[in-house]
Design an enzyme around this catalytic site. Structure first.
Site, PDB file in Angstrom:
ATOM      1  N   GLU A 186       0.839  -1.209   0.000  1.00  0.00           N
ATOM      2  CA  GLU A 186       0.000   0.000   0.000  1.00  0.00           C
ATOM      3  C   GLU A 186       0.868   1.253   0.000  1.00  0.00           C
ATOM      4  O   GLU A 186       0.565   2.241  -0.663  1.00  0.00           O
ATOM      5  CB  GLU A 186      -0.911   0.019   1.231  1.00  0.00           C
ATOM      6  CG  GLU A 186      -2.015  -1.007   1.167  1.00  0.00           C
ATOM      7  CD  GLU A 186      -2.802  -1.103   2.459  1.00  0.00           C
ATOM      8  OE1 GLU A 186      -3.964  -1.501   2.402  1.00  0.00           O
ATOM      9  OE2 GLU A 186      -2.250  -0.808   3.533  1.00  0.00           O
ATOM     10  N   LYS A 201     -12.295   7.083  12.373  1.00  0.00           N
ATOM     11  CA  LYS A 201     -10.863   6.997  12.053  1.00  0.00           C
ATOM     12  C   LYS A 201     -10.128   8.302  12.363  1.00  0.00           C
ATOM     13  O   LYS A 201      -8.909   8.361  12.295  1.00  0.00           O
ATOM     14  CB  LYS A 201     -10.678   6.649  10.568  1.00  0.00           C
ATOM     15  CG  LYS A 201     -11.454   5.411  10.099  1.00  0.00           C
ATOM     16  CD  LYS A 201     -10.708   4.138  10.365  1.00  0.00           C
ATOM     17  CE  LYS A 201     -11.469   2.875  10.073  1.00  0.00           C
ATOM     18  NZ  LYS A 201     -11.277   2.264   8.807  1.00  0.00           N
TER      19      LYS A 201
HETATM   20  C1  5RP Z   1      -4.859  -2.646   5.162  1.00  0.00           C
HETATM   21  C2  5RP Z   1      -5.189  -1.253   5.548  1.00  0.00           C
HETATM   22  C3  5RP Z   1      -6.639  -0.889   5.561  1.00  0.00           C
HETATM   23  O1  5RP Z   1      -6.863   0.062   4.587  1.00  0.00           O
HETATM   24  C4  5RP Z   1      -6.994  -0.348   6.920  1.00  0.00           C
HETATM   25  O2  5RP Z   1      -6.661  -1.326   7.901  1.00  0.00           O
HETATM   26  C5  5RP Z   1      -8.495  -0.029   7.011  1.00  0.00           C
HETATM   27  O3  5RP Z   1      -9.229  -1.210   6.903  1.00  0.00           O
HETATM   28  P1  5RP Z   1     -10.816  -1.198   6.900  1.00  0.00           P
HETATM   29  O4  5RP Z   1     -11.242  -0.539   5.652  1.00  0.00           O
HETATM   30  O5  5RP Z   1     -11.196  -2.670   6.930  1.00  0.00           O
HETATM   31  O6  5RP Z   1     -11.275  -0.460   8.130  1.00  0.00           O
HETATM   32  O7  5RP Z   1      -4.355  -0.419   5.788  1.00  0.00           O
HETATM   33  O8  5RP Z   1      -3.486  -2.910   5.304  1.00  0.00           O
END
Ligand code: 5RP
Length: 232
Positions: free
Chosen positions: A104, A122
């Site tokens: 990522e 978040k």
């Molecule tokens: C994966 C990530 C995800 O984008 C992050 O954990 C958010 O996940 P979610 O959309 O299930 O809340 O960084 O490595």
């Protein structure tokens, strides 16, 4: 985040996608909703090429007939669309809850534009973690000792009672940041340790964040958050 919120964010995010783009496809449940919507967009004639940041994302994209390029094949990425774990008032981001932090981060660094999708939960005043740290298994005792010396709590990530292994074959240490004042500095220190591949502190900040509250989507850019907007 409620499934409905993820769907609303995904429908808003698809408006940022244009024909001919090379799209970085993140990982996690929010991105999964977006890829479902992208699959319908492609089915209706939209033309993009995706770069998947995990095996899970690649599998979903293939199932939905979204054309994929490997990271090696992609000369550039136009737009990354991804979820996040935490974002603070200065647009500093933690990611890696799904274990795909390394790919990522590479995709975000390669991309002309980065768009993150995040519900109100978040948004934080201080990045508290956990901060995922991807390490080679051989370096685990050494990295753990470094963290113990700093008096920060650390947990080896597990899945079904076994150590979680990333797509790159590494382990993840989840580090509590509550006692860490300067997260960017701490992440740099960690990154300098032999055996640490990457941390979930994303130096490449997003250009935009889409958030949703009571069904309403808001698009935030840097200055909005610097003024404290969007905080819960
Ligand atoms: C994966 C990530 C995800 O984008 C992050 O954990 C958010 O996940 P979610 O959309 O299930 O809340 O960084 O490595």
């Amino acid at each position: 985040m409620y499934e409905q919120d993820k769907r609303v964010l995904a429908e808003a995010a698809i408006k940022h996608v244009k024909n001919g783009m090379i799209l970085g496809l993140g990982t996690g449940s929010t991105t999964r909703s977006f890829i479902d919507v992208l699959g319908k967009w492609v089915e209706a004639g939209g033309q993009v090429q995706g770069v998947a940041t995990s095996a899970e994302t690649a599998e979903q994209a293939k199932r939905l007939n979204i054309p994929l390029l490997s990271l090696e094949e992609a000369t550039h990425i136009d737009l990354v669309i991804d979820g996040i774990d935490q974002i603070d008032t200065q647009f500093r981001v933690l990611k890696g809850g799904g274990g795909a932090l390394f790919r990522e981060k590479v995709a975000a660094l390669m991309s002309r534009e980065v768009l993150y999708l995040a519900d109100a939960s978040k948004f934080v005043h201080h990045l508290s973690g956990p901060l995922p740290v991807e390490i080679d298994a051989f370096a685990r005792p050494y990295v753990e000792r470094f963290l113990q010396d700093k008096h920060v709590d650390v947990t080896l990530r597990e899945q079904d009672g076994e150590p979680f292994v990333t797509n790159g074959g590494h382990l993840i240490l989840d580090v509590d940041l509550k006692r860490v004042q300067d997260v960017p500095h701490f992440a740099r220190e960690l990154k300098s340790l032999t055996g640490v591949l990457e941390t979930g502190y994303f130096e490449r900040q997003p250009d935009h964040v889409l958030t949703v509250e009571q069904g309403q989507v808001r698009q935030l850019a840097h200055p909005d958050l610097r003024d404290g907007g969007g905080l819960v």
